[in-house]
Structures are given as C-alpha cells and as structure tokens.
Design an enzyme around this catalytic site. Sequence first.
Site, short mmCIF file in Angstrom:
data_model
loop_
_atom_site.label_atom_id
_atom_site.label_comp_id
_atom_site.label_asym_id
_atom_site.label_seq_id
_atom_site.Cartn_x
_atom_site.Cartn_y
_atom_site.Cartn_z
N SER A 192 24.22 -16.68 25.07
CA SER A 192 23.15 -17.67 25.17
C SER A 192 22.85 -18.29 23.82
CB SER A 192 21.88 -17.04 25.72
OG SER A 192 20.84 -17.99 25.70
N HIS A 203 18.36 -14.06 32.68
CA HIS A 203 17.90 -14.83 31.50
C HIS A 203 17.75 -16.30 31.89
CE1 HIS A 203 18.88 -17.55 28.16
NE2 HIS A 203 18.37 -16.67 27.33
N ASN A 204 18.76 -16.82 32.57
CA ASN A 204 18.72 -18.24 32.94
C ASN A 204 17.62 -18.51 33.97
OD1 ASN A 204 20.88 -18.39 31.25
ND2 ASN A 204 22.04 -19.77 32.55
N GLU A 211 14.60 -18.65 32.08
CA GLU A 211 14.70 -19.93 31.34
C GLU A 211 14.25 -21.10 32.24
OE1 GLU A 211 18.60 -20.67 29.32
OE2 GLU A 211 18.71 -22.39 30.66
C1 6PG Z 1 21.91 -20.52 27.44
C2 6PG Z 1 21.77 -21.46 28.60
C3 6PG Z 1 23.12 -21.96 28.97
C4 6PG Z 1 23.05 -23.28 29.71
C5 6PG Z 1 23.01 -23.17 31.19
C6 6PG Z 1 21.90 -23.96 31.81
O1 6PG Z 1 21.39 -19.42 27.55
O2 6PG Z 1 22.51 -20.90 26.43
O3 6PG Z 1 21.20 -20.81 29.68
O4 6PG Z 1 23.82 -20.95 29.59
O5 6PG Z 1 22.07 -24.07 29.25
O6 6PG Z 1 24.23 -23.66 31.58
O7 6PG Z 1 22.13 -24.04 33.14
P1 6PG Z 1 21.68 -25.21 34.07
O8 6PG Z 1 22.68 -26.32 33.86
O9 6PG Z 1 21.76 -24.59 35.40
O10 6PG Z 1 20.31 -25.66 33.68
#
Ligand code: 6PG
Length: 620
Positions: free
Chosen positions: A288, A346-347, A350
């Site tokens: 990430s 985590h996502n 997020e």
């Molecule tokens: C990270 C982000 C990364 C990315 C995802 C977002 O931790 O660096 O989570 O993995 O931003 O691809 O996903 P979406 O396109 O579903 O918002």
Amino acid sequence: MGVSGCGKSTIGKLLAQELNIPFFDGDDFHPKNNIAKMSSGKALNDDDRLGWLQTLNKLAIKQLGDKGCVIVCSALKESYRNILKTNIECSSKWVFLNGSFKQIRERINARKGHFMSSDLLKSQFDTLEEPKNSIEIDISLSPGKIIKKIKKELMNNSEFGLFGLGVMGKSLCRNLANNGFKISMFNRHVDGVEEDVAKDFKNQYSELSEAEAYDDISAFVNSLQQPRRIMLMVNAGKTIDYVIEDLLPHLSENDIIIDGGNSNYKKTKERFDYLKPKGIHFIGTGVSGGEEGALKGPSIMPSGDLDAYNNVKIFLETISAKDKNGKPCCTYVGPEGSGQFIKMVHNGVEYVEMQLLAEVSTILESLGQNPDEIANTLESWQDEASSYLLEITTNIFRKKEGDDWLVNKILDKAGNKGTGNWTTIASAELGVPSTLIASALFSRYISFYKEERVELNKNFETVNGAELNVTTKEILEAYQFARIVNHYQGFKLISEASNKSSWNLNLSEIARIWTNGCIIRSSLMEDLVEVFKNTDNILTNLELINLVKNYKPSAKKVVSQSIINDISMPALSESIQFLNGITTEYASANIIQAQRDYFGAHTYKRLDDDSDKSYHTNWN
Ligand code: 6PG
C-alpha cells in the site's frame, strides 16, 4: 559447506582470493574444550557446537560490516546453518560442495597424511541434511570451473527480480536500486505497444545503472541468483496465473514468487497450493502507498511460508516505510493469503475513510464554504484527526484550474477496482457486519448512476441544506466518531477471519505496519497499535469508549441535521446505526425469529430457557 574431504578449504581459499575478501576456516575457531574432546577421539555433540557456531555467526556479521568473507565449515545440519546465518539470513550465501561417498572416500585416501575411517565418513553422510537454498557444486569439476561457477552465481546474477513495469513496478524497482540491491527488471514485449519498456526505463534513471533490463523471460529468470526471488507487479486476476505458467518452465526448486498486486486472498491460497508440490514458494503480499509510497517506502503485508518470507525479508523490509520507532512497516503477516486478506480489509477501511471525508466536505459545502474554506477547515482538523487521507483531501480542495477549483469540474462517478467489493463479500461470507465498508462501496455504486440521479432529481424536491444547523466542531466530532466505528469494523473483520482460518494474526502488529507508508496511516492507527496490545475489541478500551461517548451527541446532531436537510450521508448515518445496534442489549431479532417460526417453522430459542432447546409455536 560439505562433509570432510569435499574440498572446502581449497575452494574456500581460492574463492576468497578471487573475490579479494578474507578467508576463515571454521575449525580454527573451536574453543579449547572442543579441541580437547576431539583430540581424545570423541565426537562433538550439538551442545558442544552451539558456542562455536555462534562465534562463527558473530564473525560473519562483523565481516559483513566490511566487505564480507568466505567461511568454510561442514555445517551439515539445517539447525547448524540456522545458527550460522542468524540475523544475516539474506546476506549469507551457502555453497554446498556435493560429492558421493565413493568419490570423497577415494579423495581422502589419496591425500597424504590424511586418514578418515569409512565409518566416520559414513556418519557424516548420515548427518548431512542437504541445504535447500544453496549454490550446489559438483565436486568432480575442476577448482577453476568451480570458482567460475560460484562467482557467476554470486556476482553476476541479480538478487531480486521485478516482473511487470507498470507504475507500481517501476517505483519498486527504483526503491530497490536506491537501497543498493542488484535487480533484474522484466516487462513483456508487445509489438508496437510495449517495446523495450525495461531498457528505456533503465536508461531514464541513474540509480538503475547496475540493474538489468529484459523483455525475454528466460534471460530474465537466468539472470537471478538461486533461489530466485521474483516479485510480480502485474494486474491482479487471471494475468497472475498466465505469468506463473510462463515462469514455471524456467524456475527451479525453492524459487520464490511474490505477488505484490491486489489479488484476491482465496486465489492466493489456490496459487500457493498449486505451486507448493512443484517446490516453488508463493508469497502473496499487500503493498500500500500508491506510486509515491512504492518509491519512497510502502507498507508491505506479506504472507505464506515463514521460511520463504525469511529469504525475501531483507528486500521487503529495507524498501518499506518505517514506523515512528524506525521499524519496517513490513512484517510477516501469517500463512496462506492472510497478507492479501488484510490488504483487502485495508482497502475497505480506506473506502470508508474516503467516503467519510467526502460526506463531511459535502456538509461543509452546504454550510456555504467554498473549496478553499473547506480546505482550511479540514487543515484545522489535522491536530485532532491527523491522517494521510485528510491531508490529501485538503490539498485536493485547494487545487485550482484556471479561476475555478478543479474538484468542481470532476465528474461525480466514483470508480473502483474491486477490493471494496471483495471486502463486502468476505464480510458477508464470514458473517461479520462490516456495514460501513458496504455502505461506502454502495455509495460508489449509487454515484455511478449519474444519468438516473439527474433524471430522478427532477421528480423529488429537496431542501438541500437550507436549514442546516451544525458547527464545524460538531462535524469534526461526527467524523471522528464514524472513524472509530470504521476501525472497529475493519479490525473485527480481520480478527474473525483470523480465528476462522487459524491464521493467528497479530492486530497490534498489523496496525503498526499501517502507521506509515499506507493510505490509511493516521494518528488513530498509531493509538490502535497500543490498544491492540490489550484487547482485540477497540470498543472495550476505556479511552476509546470515552471518545465515542463524547463524540456521539455531535454525530447524532450532524446525521439528523443532514437527514432533515436531504443531504445524503450514508456512512456517517450507518456509524450511528451500527453503534446503536452493537450496543443494544435486547435487539428486535426476537420479532424476526417469531416471523421465521410463523411462516417456516424455523423454531426459536427462549430467553427464559438457557438449555438451548428449540421451540415451535402454532401461531394460528
Ligand atoms: C493502496 C491503495 C491501492 C489502490 C487501490 C484503490 O493501499 O495503495 O489501496 O491499492 O488505490 O487500487 O482501489 P479502488 O480503485 O478500488 O479505489
């Protein structure tokens, strides 16, 4: 290493000479009592060897501080080698001089003044546990050839391979090279579309001058030291399987593939199980931090076999972000796809943090603040609610394009790459109420119906913030309230998955590697590192209980004001609904049970009978 008579000293000395580094014969470091014991004809036991092996380990560590060295030692057992390589797992290289019993006995017999009984030699062969991660040398080769072979493996070959030079792959390459690692980089060749990608990339950055660039898979794999370490930075999904199939014919036993994409954790387990019988280790790792994180230090969440992790640990930990104590924001998460599972959560967290910021910004806008003023408000929250996402959202509101703010020109349809979707599915499968993640995900889906929203808007009159009566302080408190509930839900999902799959995940350590490098780094995450040392449930922590209690009146006011004013606030509202639900002693589920029993005879349990007996009523 190798049994007595395999030629360790001769080859070791030649190699040290060739590499211009010191040579040490392990036998010269035995303590007096070991020497006395051996002189009296007795064999050393493991206890006798312990101190001696530790001395050699210290010697190796000391020499690594300079230019390294060659040490020769029989090191017949894996446990001996583990002591010898303690704390230098990745910077130590094993050269195994391998020969047959017959070959070595003949050699010993041919040596002047050297005698070793067949029984003693036989016992050495019995003890020998062949190393898995070594440069294996056939001792029938000439010393010159042997040295050439070892040198090629050690010096010419790269330590780490990066497969796939998209945005993240490129940044990771530069990060590895900036940290002094010798890497090989691969990008496929597609006529007219992707040509010389690796070579062009190498020529663009001075730190890549030592890196090797390939678009031929076999040359790429052969450029790597064994066991090979290959990190895939390709699109998650089927591409990973195609790449694995392309790599397999070129790989050898014990090579390690690391998948650094946002892969589905179940797929990671399947790939792990598929590759295991082939002798290939598979590490699924969350990474990430986006492009900048990958370049300057991401948060890294690897899982799979601990042994395989130890072999790539130095690379991943070195390039990762560091926490406030200087420790790497990279840790061995656990078995199977647990690393990818926590990256998925985590996502999900997020998504919610992003949604909450979008919602509070909308309320601030409804209060009449323009983007600059919203930015000022958000910036003033940094002391109390510091986070990376708050910081970037502040910057977003400040960005202008011409006379207008850019944010006003961006189409209001949110995209997604699927991880929020998976988190919602996983939480439903595990029976865990991650309602905020679902709410944030579905908000993105609602946003996608732009045309329908515009059309339906004509049918419904809205007040649209006309009578909004909230202060920015109350909005901040509502935001903080929802964030605590969000983190409660996210870690709850991890904890339940860990219990169900017996992953034995360490929540405090997970929070720690999320304190820097990743998208959801925040001061709240810093606090959670300590909270999780005492509990798995953050809503049992006294300080957080008090915070939630203090913030709740504001959350209630902001949400009710939003509802009265027709402002869509799904995640903020859900945070209150969820807290009310999870803290309700007697829920309305008794009615559900009665209904189920009424129409389907599904039975119910009674509060006045704790015997676990099921009851059915004839409701008519
Ligand atoms: C990270 C982000 C990364 C990315 C995802 C977002 O931790 O660096 O989570 O993995 O931003 O691809 O996903 P979406 O396109 O579903 O918002």
